[in-house]
Design a protein around this motif. Structure first.
Motif, PDB file in Angstrom:
ATOM      1  N   GLN A  24       0.784  -1.319  -0.042  1.00 39.66           N
ATOM      2  CA  GLN A  24       0.046   0.060   0.026  1.00 39.66           C
ATOM      3  C   GLN A  24       0.846   1.297  -0.063  1.00 39.66           C
ATOM      4  O   GLN A  24       0.391   2.325   0.424  1.00 39.66           O
ATOM      5  N   HIS A  25       2.052   1.240  -0.401  1.00 36.20           N
ATOM      6  CA  HIS A  25       2.957   2.176  -0.251  1.00 36.20           C
ATOM      7  C   HIS A  25       3.277   2.716  -1.593  1.00 36.20           C
ATOM      8  O   HIS A  25       3.124   1.921  -2.589  1.00 36.20           O
ATOM      9  N   ARG A  26       3.897   3.974  -1.882  1.00 33.58           N
ATOM     10  CA  ARG A  26       4.197   4.247  -2.967  1.00 33.58           C
ATOM     11  C   ARG A  26       5.425   3.674  -3.653  1.00 33.58           C
ATOM     12  O   ARG A  26       5.277   3.138  -4.838  1.00 33.58           O
ATOM     13  N   TRP A  27       6.317   3.367  -2.894  1.00 30.91           N
ATOM     14  CA  TRP A  27       7.337   2.421  -3.276  1.00 30.91           C
ATOM     15  C   TRP A  27       6.915   0.843  -2.707  1.00 30.91           C
ATOM     16  O   TRP A  27       6.721   0.711  -1.404  1.00 30.91           O
ATOM     17  N   ASN A  28       6.828   0.113  -3.714  1.00 28.10           N
ATOM     18  CA  ASN A  28       6.307  -1.157  -3.235  1.00 28.10           C
ATOM     19  C   ASN A  28       7.135  -2.460  -3.479  1.00 28.10           C
ATOM     20  O   ASN A  28       6.644  -3.556  -3.630  1.00 28.10           O
ATOM     21  N   CYS A  29       8.376  -2.123  -3.226  1.00 25.10           N
ATOM     22  CA  CYS A  29       9.480  -3.354  -3.305  1.00 25.10           C
ATOM     23  C   CYS A  29       9.312  -4.017  -4.724  1.00 25.10           C
ATOM     24  O   CYS A  29       9.543  -5.236  -4.601  1.00 25.10           O
ATOM     25  N   ASN A  30       8.907  -3.302  -5.799  1.00 32.61           N
ATOM     26  CA  ASN A  30       8.609  -3.780  -7.092  1.00 32.61           C
ATOM     27  C   ASN A  30      10.096  -4.483  -7.622  1.00 32.61           C
ATOM     28  O   ASN A  30      10.707  -3.474  -7.949  1.00 32.61           O
ATOM     29  N   THR A  31      10.008  -5.685  -7.805  1.00 29.05           N
ATOM     30  CA  THR A  31      11.114  -6.186  -8.668  1.00 29.05           C
ATOM     31  C   THR A  31      11.002  -6.666 -10.088  1.00 29.05           C
ATOM     32  O   THR A  31      11.778  -7.179 -10.670  1.00 29.05           O
ATOM     33  N   LEU A  32       9.673  -6.328 -10.403  1.00 31.20           N
ATOM     34  CA  LEU A  32       9.344  -6.758 -11.674  1.00 31.20           C
ATOM     35  C   LEU A  32       9.352  -5.823 -12.770  1.00 31.20           C
ATOM     36  O   LEU A  32       9.206  -5.935 -14.065  1.00 31.20           O
ATOM     37  N   ASP A  33       9.850  -4.696 -12.630  1.00 32.60           N
ATOM     38  CA  ASP A  33      10.492  -3.392 -13.471  1.00 32.60           C
ATOM     39  C   ASP A  33      11.392  -4.132 -14.431  1.00 32.60           C
ATOM     40  O   ASP A  33      12.307  -5.062 -14.149  1.00 32.60           O
ATOM     41  N   ARG A  34      11.328  -4.215 -15.737  1.00 32.31           N
ATOM     42  CA  ARG A  34      11.947  -4.960 -16.657  1.00 32.31           C
ATOM     43  C   ARG A  34      13.631  -4.482 -16.520  1.00 32.31           C
ATOM     44  O   ARG A  34      14.502  -5.278 -16.901  1.00 32.31           O
ATOM     45  N   ASP A  35      13.922  -3.580 -15.895  1.00 31.91           N
ATOM     46  CA  ASP A  35      15.354  -3.277 -15.519  1.00 31.91           C
ATOM     47  C   ASP A  35      15.478  -3.384 -14.173  1.00 31.91           C
ATOM     48  O   ASP A  35      15.194  -2.375 -13.389  1.00 31.91           O
ATOM     49  N   HIS A  36      16.040  -4.646 -13.638  1.00 35.16           N
ATOM     50  CA  HIS A  36      16.339  -4.932 -12.098  1.00 35.16           C
ATOM     51  C   HIS A  36      17.029  -3.860 -11.513  1.00 35.16           C
ATOM     52  O   HIS A  36      17.138  -3.727 -10.514  1.00 35.16           O
ATOM     53  N   SER A  37      17.730  -2.883 -12.285  1.00 36.23           N
ATOM     54  CA  SER A  37      18.560  -2.043 -11.619  1.00 36.23           C
ATOM     55  C   SER A  37      17.882  -1.015 -10.767  1.00 36.23           C
ATOM     56  O   SER A  37      18.375  -0.229  -9.498  1.00 36.23           O
ATOM     57  N   LEU A  38      16.538  -0.814 -11.079  1.00 39.48           N
ATOM     58  CA  LEU A  38      15.851   0.391 -10.172  1.00 39.48           C
ATOM     59  C   LEU A  38      15.729  -0.411  -8.889  1.00 39.48           C
ATOM     60  O   LEU A  38      15.939   0.475  -7.779  1.00 39.48           O
ATOM     61  N   PHE A  39      15.619  -1.638  -8.732  1.00 41.18           N
ATOM     62  CA  PHE A  39      15.438  -2.103  -7.108  1.00 41.18           C
ATOM     63  C   PHE A  39      16.906  -2.215  -6.583  1.00 41.18           C
ATOM     64  O   PHE A  39      17.042  -1.568  -5.445  1.00 41.18           O
ATOM     65  N   GLY A  40      17.961  -2.166  -7.259  1.00 42.51           N
ATOM     66  CA  GLY A  40      19.227  -2.104  -6.841  1.00 42.51           C
ATOM     67  C   GLY A  40      19.450  -0.777  -6.419  1.00 42.51           C
ATOM     68  O   GLY A  40      20.232  -0.670  -5.219  1.00 42.51           O
ATOM     69  N   ARG A  41      18.923   0.513  -7.099  1.00 47.31           N
ATOM     70  CA  ARG A  41      19.216   1.767  -6.565  1.00 47.31           C
ATOM     71  C   ARG A  41      18.776   2.131  -5.555  1.00 47.31           C
ATOM     72  O   ARG A  41      19.251   2.950  -4.853  1.00 47.31           O
ATOM     73  N   VAL A  42      17.482   1.623  -5.235  1.00 47.93           N
ATOM     74  CA  VAL A  42      16.974   2.047  -3.864  1.00 47.93           C
ATOM     75  C   VAL A  42      17.768   1.636  -2.855  1.00 47.93           C
ATOM     76  O   VAL A  42      17.969   2.203  -1.663  1.00 47.93           O
ATOM     77  N   LEU A  43      18.708   0.623  -2.959  1.00 43.95           N
ATOM     78  CA  LEU A  43      19.487   0.112  -1.998  1.00 43.95           C
ATOM     79  C   LEU A  43      20.743   0.963  -1.649  1.00 43.95           C
ATOM     80  O   LEU A  43      21.408   0.825  -0.810  1.00 43.95           O
ATOM     81  N   LEU A  44      21.012   1.743  -2.708  1.00 43.32           N
ATOM     82  CA  LEU A  44      22.307   2.500  -2.765  1.00 43.32           C
ATOM     83  C   LEU A  44      21.958   3.520  -1.668  1.00 43.32           C
ATOM     84  O   LEU A  44      22.959   4.122  -1.218  1.00 43.32           O
ATOM     85  N   ARG A  45      20.809   4.042  -1.542  1.00 40.25           N
ATOM     86  CA  ARG A  45      20.418   5.089  -0.559  1.00 40.25           C
ATOM     87  C   ARG A  45      20.419   4.549   0.750  1.00 40.25           C
ATOM     88  O   ARG A  45      19.774   3.624   0.776  1.00 40.25           O
ATOM     89  N   SER A  46      20.837   5.067   1.707  1.00 38.45           N
ATOM     90  CA  SER A  46      20.912   4.800   2.963  1.00 38.45           C
ATOM     91  C   SER A  46      19.426   5.179   4.045  1.00 38.45           C
ATOM     92  O   SER A  46      19.493   5.840   5.038  1.00 38.45           O
ATOM     93  N   SER A  47      18.304   4.759   3.428  1.00 44.26           N
ATOM     94  CA  SER A  47      17.056   5.098   3.643  1.00 44.26           C
ATOM     95  C   SER A  47      16.665   4.104   4.526  1.00 44.26           C
ATOM     96  O   SER A  47      16.954   3.083   4.698  1.00 44.26           O
ATOM     97  N   ARG A  48      15.386   4.267   4.917  1.00 48.56           N
ATOM     98  CA  ARG A  48      14.612   3.287   5.904  1.00 48.56           C
ATOM     99  C   ARG A  48      14.189   2.275   5.039  1.00 48.56           C
ATOM    100  O   ARG A  48      14.116   1.188   5.512  1.00 48.56           O
ATOM    101  N   GLU A  49      13.886   2.404   3.600  1.00 43.53           N
ATOM    102  CA  GLU A  49      13.380   1.481   2.979  1.00 43.53           C
ATOM    103  C   GLU A  49      14.376   0.319   2.720  1.00 43.53           C
ATOM    104  O   GLU A  49      14.463  -0.640   2.753  1.00 43.53           O
TER     105      GLU A  49
END
Lengths: 314, 360
Positions: free
Chosen positions: B82-107
């Motif tokens: 139910q969140h804007r960022w929804n842990c979506n790994t189905l994006d055709r470019d997996h790199s977006l999921f990886g990029r979230v992890l580059l930031r030292s955020s609570r996600e």
């Protein structure tokens, strides 16, 4: 449940297709009596407790699962709804319920027990109706108490559903025929003289003796049975030195009739179990070598091995 | 979920994406490799030498970890559904999921914790199922013991969670222990919180197998609870995550805001505030919320106002066939009516074209 957008812009055509599909489903639904309709493909919900043990399988109910082999359907889910994981475990645990079934304490006893021990093969587990559980418990627990048992934790009724998707043989508004009036026979004395039933009882009992009875007295609401001569067939919890001074009790049986005890001149087959410090009688038969069924029992007893839990579970 | 053995290759990219947030490599060629652990281990970019070593030595554990990726990923998507960022790994470019992890955020903190927990879970379960050579059921759970209900025998298979935790720590933390920077310390902390969360839900289960189901005879074992419980617990930790900064000597954390409590070992920690995830932003790893389904009657994060970031939503009218009024019939079928259900589906509008929009 996820919401799709596939029907967007083509509602009319989609409705037509869906209605045709509905007709096909309804036709399939009335196809046969044994109709394992998949109303929801949710196999994951079968997995409870050890949720990652082997996946559930639909297997034949074996002939020697005597609690359930004639229940009205032929296949069951394994592991069952009591988390018994092997057929050997199911048989071992079900065997102690067969004697209760033979007491005919409620017409729904078998359906109720088998819905848990040998659940029907559907895509998701179907539990017995709460009202069926309560009816069986209320009718059968008084009988169980004659044998020193109480309604077990694993069958507590408040965990079962109250809705329509639950197992019951008859609709809840059917009134049952009331029990016949008059004194009921002591449950341990109310036995069918069939070799199979006696064997089941032998397995469900902790000890078994061939004995002569000296006298029967009333004591604290029980019938107290004093043996004269006794020969152990199965000692169980009885120590050798205790055997000498053994006294048996027919629990809560002071005032109910037990026709086997009307004539004490015979030998008897006595089966029982130990509850705290008392030895309770769970079944009594006249030792009648001329009776065909009893003779059959004696022959079978020599070879028969009761299921033992330890070897199953470890 | 029963993933076929070959399916491990479908999930390995996600595992590796998580292990190596750098997004320069593609994993497509891994499908072509056979079962050789040498080829598999050596061809994974981003594994540090210790991880490669463990990979060679324990290929069966690697397989279990790979199969477990689907489970913690699904759990992440469930918690963020139910969140804007929804842990979506189905994006055709997996790199977006990886990029979230580059930031030292609570996600990022949540993902490190849930993935670490997922590894513990996968290894421990594979252990109990007899799939791993180097471990088995907890060897200490033997003989008889006592609890508040009396004596019981240990039996069945007690989950050997200490083995799972130990291996997960050795493998997952290996990369972080190479570095001494703030991000490495954050990851170590959150990984540990995830591992501890699984152990929190290890519980004793028993079978009563006395005569007529009585509890005079009991056999008990220790079992991990459903992974959902761990996910729910870490979700609460995510909501209460604590923003920290490095302390003066660089050995640990201190709270960024003095009014808040110091983090415990069970808390999640983060350094950077999150982006709003409203629009697609490659650098931030944000997919944006255009096209997301939102809830018109909700007041939470999935409400249309919040989910769509004030851009508004489109409504489409959908009808679908559902089962209803199900009844069990003796013997043996569950029969249902078919019901036509009509509902409105609301989806977020895309941002307006940039060239004429007034900057806000």
């Amino acid at each position: 449940m996820g919401v799709g957008r596939s029907a967007r812009g083509r509602g009319g055509a989609a409705s037509g297709v869906l209605l045709a599909l509905a007709a096909a489903l309804l036709a399939a639904g009335s196809a046969s009596e044994y109709d394992y309709v998949s109303f929801q493909s949710d196999i994951g919900s079968y997995q409870s407790g050890r949720f990652y043990t082997k996946p559930p399988q639909c297997v034949d109910i074996p002939v020697d699962l005597r609690l359930c082999h004639n229940v009205g359907y032929k296949k069951m889910v394994l592991p069952n709804l009591l988390e018994h994981e092997t057929m050997a475990e199911v048989k071992q645990q079900a065997s102690s319920w067969v004697p209760l079934l033979n007491k005919n304490c409620h017409m729904g006893t078998q359906v109720f027990l088998c819905s848990l021990f040998a659940p029907v093969c559907l895509d998701r587990p179907i539990y017995p109706c709460r009202w069926l559980c309560e009816a069986v418990r209320d009718s059968c627990e008084p009988v169980m108490q004659f044998f020193g048992f109480y309604w077990p934790e694993m069958l507590k009724c408040d965990k079962f559903p109250e809705g329509d998707v639950c197992i019951a043989m008859t609709p809840p508004n059917t009134t049952e025929a009331s029990k016949p009036q008059g004194t009921t026979v002591c449950p341990p004395c109310d036995n069918e003289l069939k070799s199979e039933a006696i064997i089941e009882h032998l397995c469900a009992s902790e000890f078994a003796l061939r004995m002569k009875i000296k006298e029967v007295k009333k004591e604290n609401g029980d019938k107290k049975i004093v043996p004269k001569k006794k020969k152990p067939l199965k000692l169980g919890p009885i120590k050798k030195k205790e055997l000498k001074r053994l006294v048996l009790f027919l629990k809560n049986g002071a005032d109910c009739p037990c026709h086997q005890l009307d004539n004490l001149s015979h030998n008897f087959l006595i089966m029982g179990r130990k509850v705290k410090s008392q030895y309770l009688l769970t079944a009594i038969h006249k030792w009648d070598k001329k009776n065909k069924e009893f003779k059959n029992f004696m022959k079978r007893m020599k070879n028969h091995e009761c299921p033992t839990f330890q070897s199953v579970f470890k | 979920m029963n993933v076929p053995l070959g399916g491990i290759w479908l999930w390995l990219p996600l595992l590796l994406t998580w292990l190596t947030p750098e997004v320069s490599s593609s994993w497509w060629y891994m499908r072509a490799t056979g079962g050789s652990s040498r080829v598999m281990c050596d061809n994974v970019p981003g594994l540090v030498s210790r991880q490669r070593q463990l990979c060679h030595r324990h290929p069966d554990v690697m397989r279990a970890i790979g199969l477990g990726v689907a489970e913690w990923t699904a759990e992440c998507q469930h918690q963020f559904r139910q969140h804007r960022w929804n842990c979506n790994t189905l994006d055709r470019d997996h790199s977006l999921f990886g990029r979230v992890l580059l930031r030292s955020s609570r996600e990022s903190a949540f993902v490190y914790a849930i993935s670490s927990a997922g590894v513990v879970f996968a290894i421990t379960r594979a252990c109990s199922q007899g799939e791993l050579k180097s471990c088995s059921c907890d060897p200490k759970k033997k003989g008889s013991a006592k609890d508040s209900k009396g004596t019981f025998d240990w039996g069945g298979c007690s989950d050997n969670i200490d083995y799972g935790i130990k291996f997960a720590r050795a493998f997952v933390d290996a990369k972080e222990r190479k570095g001494k920077d703030a991000r490495a310390l954050m990851n170590l902390h959150n990984n540990r919180a995830g591992r501890k969360a699984v152990k929190r839900f290890l519980k004793q289960e028993c079978k009563c197998h006395g005569v007529s189901g009585s509890c005079t005879l009991r056999t008990c074992w220790l079992a991990m609870a459903d992974f959902r419980k761990t996910g729910d617990y870490l979700w609460r930790k995510y909501n209460g995550a604590i923003q920290v900064v490095m302390n003066q000597d660089g050995t640990g954390f201190t709270v960024a805001n003095k009014r808040f409590k110091k983090p415990t070992k069970n808390d999640l920690v983060y350094f950077e505030n999150s982006p709003d995830y409203c629009i697609r932003d490659r650098e931030a790893g944000s997919l944006g919320t255009a096209g997301r389904v939102c809830n018109l009657t909700s007041r939470g994060m999935d409400s249309c106002e919040v989910m769509c970031c004030g851009r508004g939503y489109d409504t489409s009218h959908v009808t679908r066939m559902t089962k209803c009024e199900c009844k069990f019939h003796w013997c043996c079928a569950v029969r249902c009516q078919d019901c036509l259900e009509a509902l409105d589906v609301h989806t977020c509008k895309a941002p307006k074209s940039a060239d004429w929009a007034t900057p806000t």
